[in-house]
Structure formats: C-alpha cells, structure tokens
Design a protein around this motif. Structure first.
Motif, PDB file in Angstrom:
ATOM      1  N   LYS A  38       0.829  -1.212   0.000  1.00 58.12           N
ATOM      2  CA  LYS A  38       0.000   0.000   0.000  1.00 58.12           C
ATOM      3  C   LYS A  38       0.865   1.264   0.000  1.00 58.12           C
ATOM      4  CE  LYS A  38      -3.978  -2.176   2.229  1.00 58.12           C
ATOM      5  NZ  LYS A  38      -4.824  -2.267   3.443  1.00 58.12           N
ATOM      6  N   VAL A  39       1.984   1.205   0.710  1.00 62.06           N
ATOM      7  CA  VAL A  39       2.913   2.337   0.698  1.00 62.06           C
ATOM      8  C   VAL A  39       3.453   2.550  -0.715  1.00 62.06           C
ATOM      9  CG1 VAL A  39       5.160   3.148   1.520  1.00 62.06           C
ATOM     10  CG2 VAL A  39       3.545   2.114   3.130  1.00 62.06           C
ATOM     11  N   TRP A  40       3.868   1.474  -1.355  1.00 68.07           N
ATOM     12  CA  TRP A  40       4.402   1.597  -2.707  1.00 68.07           C
ATOM     13  C   TRP A  40       3.327   2.062  -3.686  1.00 68.07           C
ATOM     14  CZ3 TRP A  40       7.665  -3.565  -2.732  1.00 68.07           C
ATOM     15  CH2 TRP A  40       8.829  -3.345  -1.986  1.00 68.07           C
ATOM     16  N   ALA A  41       2.091   1.603  -3.494  1.00 66.59           N
ATOM     17  CA  ALA A  41       0.999   2.060  -4.358  1.00 66.59           C
ATOM     18  C   ALA A  41       0.796   3.569  -4.223  1.00 66.59           C
ATOM     19  CB  ALA A  41      -0.286   1.307  -4.026  1.00 66.59           C
ATOM     20  N   TYR A  42       0.963   4.087  -3.004  1.00 66.20           N
ATOM     21  CA  TYR A  42       0.858   5.531  -2.791  1.00 66.20           C
ATOM     22  C   TYR A  42       1.940   6.262  -3.580  1.00 66.20           C
ATOM     23  CZ  TYR A  42       0.491  10.014  -0.347  1.00 66.20           C
ATOM     24  OH  TYR A  42       0.336  11.352  -0.063  1.00 66.20           O
ATOM     25  N   PHE A  43       3.181   5.760  -3.511  1.00 68.48           N
ATOM     26  CA  PHE A  43       4.268   6.399  -4.243  1.00 68.48           C
ATOM     27  C   PHE A  43       4.093   6.265  -5.754  1.00 68.48           C
ATOM     28  CE2 PHE A  43       6.653   6.026  -0.147  1.00 68.48           C
ATOM     29  CZ  PHE A  43       6.938   7.375   0.000  1.00 68.48           C
ATOM     30  N   ASP A  44       3.400   5.214  -6.199  1.00 66.65           N
ATOM     31  CA  ASP A  44       3.110   5.088  -7.630  1.00 66.65           C
ATOM     32  C   ASP A  44       2.274   6.264  -8.130  1.00 66.65           C
ATOM     33  OD1 ASP A  44       4.489   2.717  -7.865  1.00 66.65           O
ATOM     34  OD2 ASP A  44       2.710   1.438  -7.665  1.00 66.65           O
ATOM     35  N   ARG A  45       1.541   6.886  -7.222  1.00 63.28           N
ATOM     36  CA  ARG A  45       0.704   8.035  -7.585  1.00 63.28           C
ATOM     37  C   ARG A  45       1.337   9.349  -7.111  1.00 63.28           C
ATOM     38  NH1 ARG A  45      -2.729   4.292  -5.221  1.00 63.28           N
ATOM     39  NH2 ARG A  45      -2.940   5.570  -3.337  1.00 63.28           N
ATOM     40  N   ALA A  46       2.654   9.342  -6.998  1.00 68.44           N
ATOM     41  CA  ALA A  46       3.368  10.505  -6.456  1.00 68.44           C
ATOM     42  C   ALA A  46       3.160  11.761  -7.284  1.00 68.44           C
ATOM     43  CB  ALA A  46       4.857  10.197  -6.341  1.00 68.44           C
ATOM     44  N   GLU A  47       3.004  11.609  -8.590  1.00 70.01           N
ATOM     45  CA  GLU A  47       2.799  12.812  -9.398  1.00 70.01           C
ATOM     46  C   GLU A  47       1.502  13.515  -9.018  1.00 70.01           C
ATOM     47  OE1 GLU A  47       4.519  12.692 -13.641  1.00 70.01           O
ATOM     48  OE2 GLU A  47       3.961  10.607 -13.192  1.00 70.01           O
ATOM     49  N   THR A  48       0.504  12.733  -8.599  1.00 67.14           N
ATOM     50  CA  THR A  48      -0.748  13.323  -8.119  1.00 67.14           C
ATOM     51  C   THR A  48      -0.545  13.962  -6.753  1.00 67.14           C
ATOM     52  OG1 THR A  48      -2.066  11.706  -9.319  1.00 67.14           O
ATOM     53  CG2 THR A  48      -3.143  12.848  -7.497  1.00 67.14           C
ATOM     54  N   HIS A  49       0.184  13.263  -5.873  1.00 68.39           N
ATOM     55  CA  HIS A  49       0.376  13.751  -4.499  1.00 68.39           C
ATOM     56  C   HIS A  49       1.386  14.891  -4.423  1.00 68.39           C
ATOM     57  CE1 HIS A  49      -1.972  10.341  -3.320  1.00 68.39           C
ATOM     58  NE2 HIS A  49      -1.030   9.463  -3.607  1.00 68.39           N
ATOM     59  N   GLY A  51       3.373  16.119  -7.307  1.00 63.32           N
ATOM     60  CA  GLY A  51       3.681  16.835  -8.528  1.00 63.32           C
ATOM     61  C   GLY A  51       4.919  16.343  -9.241  1.00 63.32           C
ATOM     62  N   ARG A  52       5.462  15.211  -8.821  1.00 62.37           N
ATOM     63  CA  ARG A  52       6.635  14.629  -9.478  1.00 62.37           C
ATOM     64  C   ARG A  52       6.684  13.136  -9.196  1.00 62.37           C
ATOM     65  NH1 ARG A  52      12.010  16.595  -6.364  1.00 62.37           N
ATOM     66  NH2 ARG A  52      12.855  15.608  -8.216  1.00 62.37           N
ATOM     67  N   ALA A  53       7.305  12.393 -10.097  1.00 62.17           N
ATOM     68  CA  ALA A  53       7.389  10.936  -9.951  1.00 62.17           C
ATOM     69  C   ALA A  53       8.300  10.565  -8.781  1.00 62.17           C
ATOM     70  CB  ALA A  53       7.904  10.312 -11.244  1.00 62.17           C
ATOM     71  N   TRP A  54       8.018   9.415  -8.187  1.00 69.46           N
ATOM     72  CA  TRP A  54       8.814   8.893  -7.064  1.00 69.46           C
ATOM     73  C   TRP A  54       8.954   7.379  -7.253  1.00 69.46           C
ATOM     74  CZ3 TRP A  54       9.093  11.865  -2.064  1.00 69.46           C
ATOM     75  CH2 TRP A  54       9.845  11.201  -1.085  1.00 69.46           C
ATOM     76  N   PRO A  55       9.749   6.945  -8.212  1.00 73.48           N
ATOM     77  CA  PRO A  55       9.897   5.503  -8.457  1.00 73.48           C
ATOM     78  C   PRO A  55      10.695   4.826  -7.343  1.00 73.48           C
ATOM     79  CG  PRO A  55      11.395   6.745  -9.846  1.00 73.48           C
ATOM     80  CD  PRO A  55      10.541   7.766  -9.147  1.00 73.48           C
ATOM     81  N   ILE A  56      10.146   3.804  -6.745  1.00 71.58           N
ATOM     82  CA  ILE A  56      10.830   3.099  -5.651  1.00 71.58           C
ATOM     83  C   ILE A  56      12.037   2.354  -6.208  1.00 71.58           C
ATOM     84  CG2 ILE A  56      10.614   1.365  -3.846  1.00 71.58           C
ATOM     85  CD1 ILE A  56       8.954   3.869  -3.327  1.00 71.58           C
ATOM     86  N   HIS A  57      13.231   2.722  -5.746  1.00 76.35           N
ATOM     87  CA  HIS A  57      14.462   2.168  -6.306  1.00 76.35           C
ATOM     88  C   HIS A  57      14.681   0.711  -5.894  1.00 76.35           C
ATOM     89  CE1 HIS A  57      18.395   2.745  -8.233  1.00 76.35           C
ATOM     90  NE2 HIS A  57      18.891   1.979  -7.275  1.00 76.35           N
TER      91      HIS A  57
END
Length: 304
Positions: A38-49, A51-57
C-alpha cells in the motif's frame, strides 16, 4: 577525504578508506508485505500527491532488500514501522519486534499512535528491548500534543529511548506537521530523546533551532541534500557551516527502500558536507555514518 562513492557497490570501498566498520542506518523501513504494498501504491501516484514521480528504487523482495543493505556495507539498521489509524500501533510494534529478532543487523524498534492502550504496548516493547520508536505525524494525521500521548512521551523520556519523528512539512504539509508544533512536545518533555527525521525538511533552520535548544534532540540525514531532494527542498548554501556546532547530533538515515535513487547518493551527500568545511572533515563523517547512530541505538562498540 576519501573520494565519495559513485554507486551502491562503491560504498564499502568508501567506508574502508574512511576507517569505519560499516554503516549504521537509523532510518530504514520494513513493513508487513500488505502494508508495504500500500505504501508503494501511494508512491506510484506521487505525481498526483507531490507533482513529481517517485519511483521506488529498491522495489524487491525482503531477502533482496536485506542483501542490498549488506552490499551497501550496512552492519546495523533500525527497521521502522508506522500506523495511519487506531489499532495498528500494537500490531505493527509486535510485527517489527519479531522481524528484528529474526533478522541479522536489525535493532528492535516500535511505533505509536494516540490511543488508550499506547503506553501498554509501547511499554512492553521498551521492556523487550526496543531501541528507537518511529512516530509519523504526517502519515498518522494526529496531533503529537494529544493528551493520549503524554504517558508515551513520558515513558520514552524516562527510559531514554529515542523517538524518530517525522514532524516537518515535507514532502507535503499535514494537519499537525510543523517544527513549532513538535517543539511544544519537547517543551513539555525536555528529557525526551528525539531524532528529527529528514532534518525537519523543509524547515532545516527550525530543526537546528530545536537541536540547539534541547540537548537530547538530533537530526537525521534521510533524503537531505540528495539531488532528488534538492529540487524539492534545497539546503541553505551555508548548511555545512551550520552543522559545525551540532556535529555530534547528526545521524545517518537513508529511507531505504522507499527512495527514488540509489542509497549511495545519501552517503555522497554527507561526504560533500564534510568536505565543504574543514571543521567537519573525516571525523564528522565517521560520527554521522557510524558512531553517533550506533550510540543512539545502544550498540556495543566494535572490538579493537
């Protein structure tokens, strides 16, 4: 000064040249699989949250993540968990207690949430050896001044167990975030040991002010000064000079695995601060990357 690492695989070389036995990372996240998903799913929508991508490394299995930490030269780490609603604090604390007990290098941790039984499960975790307690004001959406938390803060102050607290406005403000808000907790509990996660990002000056005002307050390096974060919350130009007077209260943290870049970039950022001011240098690096977090987490000194 050793040349800063240019990759994860290069970090052990850097540590060896620096003369430290390994990284001690005070800010790492391991969570139950369903929670981490669920945490990673949130970061998948980082551009919405954000304003920029946050790909989990480091979006890999638990075993692969542990291997990645070992490859980085991490010899001890604090696996941090955090709830976002009532009823999760006890469950997550019990889960991470078990995780630490069966995982090499992991120190026991705990978490909390303002609820009637918080002192009960937190006290049990401290009695069982918890070394640090994660408090996420932003994700939890709670007021750290909540009267339900007074017994918990008092318990940690009495036990000398630090709380690592995300109370700054970064990456986006929460209802109860802000260094001034948490400053009221510190005023009420002056003996409470606290690590200000992300150095209070973006209010770096406010975080250092709390460090100067309270002898048991530290900052961690988590995401601070990396190229990704500099575009989001840039450090002041004189940051290295500001660290000189608090050099013994800076602890290494990475936010592994939930970072959008390789962890070596955090080590390189700290190395850059050390190189930028002669009053910091190698001694500061050794303290931040190993000695200070090791002391904070109650780890025994390495044998000579």
């Amino acid at each position: 000064m050793p040349v800063p690492p240019t990759s994860d695989a290069d970090v052990p070389r850097f540590l060896d040249e620096l003369g430290v036995p390994g990284l001690v990372d005070a800010h790492v996240h391991f969570l139950p699989d369903n929670v981490m998903d669920k945490v990673w799913a949130y970061f998948d929508r980082a551009e919405t949250h954000y304003g920029r991508a946050w790909p989990i490394h480091y979006r890999t299995s638990v075993d692969d993540r542990l291997a990645a930490l070992k490859g980085l030269g991490v010899t001890a780490f604090a696996p941090l968990v955090y709830p976002h609603k009532p009823g999760m604090g006890r469950w997550l604390t019990e889960w991470v207690t078990d995780f630490a007990a069966r995982t090499d290098g992991a120190v026991p941790t705990a978490t909390l949430f303002p609820e009637p039984d918080v002192a009960g499960y937190l006290g049990a975790a401290v009695a069982a050896g918890a070394r640090i307690v994660k408090v996420h004001v932003q994700v939890g959406g709670f007021d750290p001044r909540d009267p339900l938390l007074r017994p918990a803060w008092g318990l940690l102050a009495d036990a000398g167990v630090p709380a690592i607290v995300h109370c700054g406005h970064g990456p986006i403000p929460g209802e109860h975030t802000g260094l001034d808000v948490f400053g009221e907790v510190l005023a009420e509990h002056p003996r409470l040991p606290v690590v200000l996660a992300h150095a209070g990002m973006p209010d770096f000056a406010g975080a250092l002010d709390l460090v100067h005002r309270h002898e048991h307050v530290y900052i961690d390096t988590t995401m601070v000064g990396t190229p990704y974060s500099e575009r989001m919350a840039a450090l002041p130009d004189d940051w290295p000079a500001r660290l000189v007077d608090v050099a013994d209260r800076v602890v290494y943290g990475s936010d592994f695995p939930n970072i959008p870049y390789g962890a070596f970039e955090q080590v390189a950022a700290v190395a850059g601060w050390a190189a930028a001011d002669d009053r910091l240098g190698v001694g500061f690096l050794r303290a931040v990357l190993h000695d200070t977090p090791a002391g904070l987490l109650g780890l025994r000194p390495e044998p000579e």
